[in-house]
Design a protein around this motif. Structure first.
Motif, PDB file in Angstrom:
ATOM      1  N   VAL A  78      48.807  72.531  80.562  1.00  0.00           N
ATOM      2  CA  VAL A  78      48.685  72.239  81.990  1.00  0.00           C
ATOM      3  C   VAL A  78      47.571  73.125  82.546  1.00  0.00           C
ATOM      4  N   ARG A  79      46.691  72.543  83.281  1.00  0.00           N
ATOM      5  CA  ARG A  79      45.580  73.285  83.892  1.00  0.00           C
ATOM      6  C   ARG A  79      45.671  73.189  85.405  1.00  0.00           C
ATOM      7  N   ALA A  83      44.664  71.630  92.173  1.00  0.00           N
ATOM      8  CA  ALA A  83      44.600  70.418  91.373  1.00  0.00           C
ATOM      9  C   ALA A  83      45.226  70.703  90.019  1.00  0.00           C
ATOM     10  N   SER A  90      46.228  69.272  86.206  1.00  0.00           N
ATOM     11  CA  SER A  90      45.951  68.263  85.190  1.00  0.00           C
ATOM     12  C   SER A  90      46.698  68.621  83.911  1.00  0.00           C
ATOM     13  N   GLY A  91      46.853  67.623  83.068  1.00  0.00           N
ATOM     14  CA  GLY A  91      47.546  67.869  81.813  1.00  0.00           C
ATOM     15  C   GLY A  91      48.778  67.011  81.700  1.00  0.00           C
ATOM     16  N   ARG A  92      49.911  67.650  81.712  1.00  0.00           N
ATOM     17  CA  ARG A  92      51.153  66.927  81.542  1.00  0.00           C
ATOM     18  C   ARG A  92      51.609  66.291  82.853  1.00  0.00           C
ATOM     19  N   THR A  93      52.763  65.703  82.834  1.00  0.00           N
ATOM     20  CA  THR A  93      53.265  64.970  83.985  1.00  0.00           C
ATOM     21  C   THR A  93      53.471  65.910  85.161  1.00  0.00           C
ATOM     22  N   PHE A  94      52.558  65.826  86.107  1.00  0.00           N
ATOM     23  CA  PHE A  94      52.569  66.740  87.250  1.00  0.00           C
ATOM     24  C   PHE A  94      53.856  66.652  88.031  1.00  0.00           C
ATOM     25  N   ARG A 118      48.197  62.172  93.519  1.00  0.00           N
ATOM     26  CA  ARG A 118      46.881  62.783  93.321  1.00  0.00           C
ATOM     27  C   ARG A 118      46.954  64.075  92.530  1.00  0.00           C
ATOM     28  N   ASN A 119      48.158  64.445  92.081  1.00  0.00           N
ATOM     29  CA  ASN A 119      48.334  65.670  91.290  1.00  0.00           C
ATOM     30  C   ASN A 119      47.797  66.903  92.009  1.00  0.00           C
ATOM     31  N   THR A 120      48.103  67.012  93.278  1.00  0.00           N
ATOM     32  CA  THR A 120      47.631  68.161  94.039  1.00  0.00           C
ATOM     33  C   THR A 120      48.763  68.765  94.873  1.00  0.00           C
TER      34      THR A 120
END
Length: 122
Positions: A2-3, A23, A25-29, A76-78
């Motif tokens: 996960v980043r 933000a 990214s990576g796995r299921t946020f 939006r994974n944020t």
């Protein structure tokens, strides 16, 4: 893996507002709880605000209650931290952190961003 990447820091005057974004990214946020911590020189990272993976619950440090608002957009994974009525005491490096389990201490989070500087002048 996960980043996390923070953005939105800067130099403002007391009473101003800033909005930080994280933000992920990576796995299921949507399965991660996310929190904001901050650190000033010579001190440990302190919890600022956190939000559960559903977004149904939010938590704040007493020092920021009523001034900061955490929110998340799973599409939006944020995760955002709206900071109003900033004070010089809010000056710190702000970090976002994520973990599958909820917590309010740094060692409960496995994934961290690199931080963004917030400086509030008086």
């Amino acid at each position: 893996q996960v980043r996390l990447a923070e953005s939105g820091g800067g130099l403002v005057q007391a009473g101003d507002s800033l909005r930080l974004s994280c933000a992920v990214s990576g796995r299921t946020f949507s399965k991660y709880c996310v929190a904001w911590f901050r650190r000033t020189p010579g001190k440990e990272r302190e919890f600022v605000a956190g939000i559960t993976w559903t977004g149904g619950a939010t938590y704040y440090a007493d020092s920021v209650k009523g001034r900061f608002t955490i929110s998340r957009d799973n599409a939006r994974n944020t995760v955002s931290l709206q900071m109003n009525s900033l004070e010089p005491e809010d000056t710190a490096v702000y970090y976002c952190a994520a973990d599958e389990r909820w917590g309010t201490t740094p060692n409960e989070y496995d994934y961290w961003g690199q931080g963004t500087q917030v400086t509030v002048s008086s």
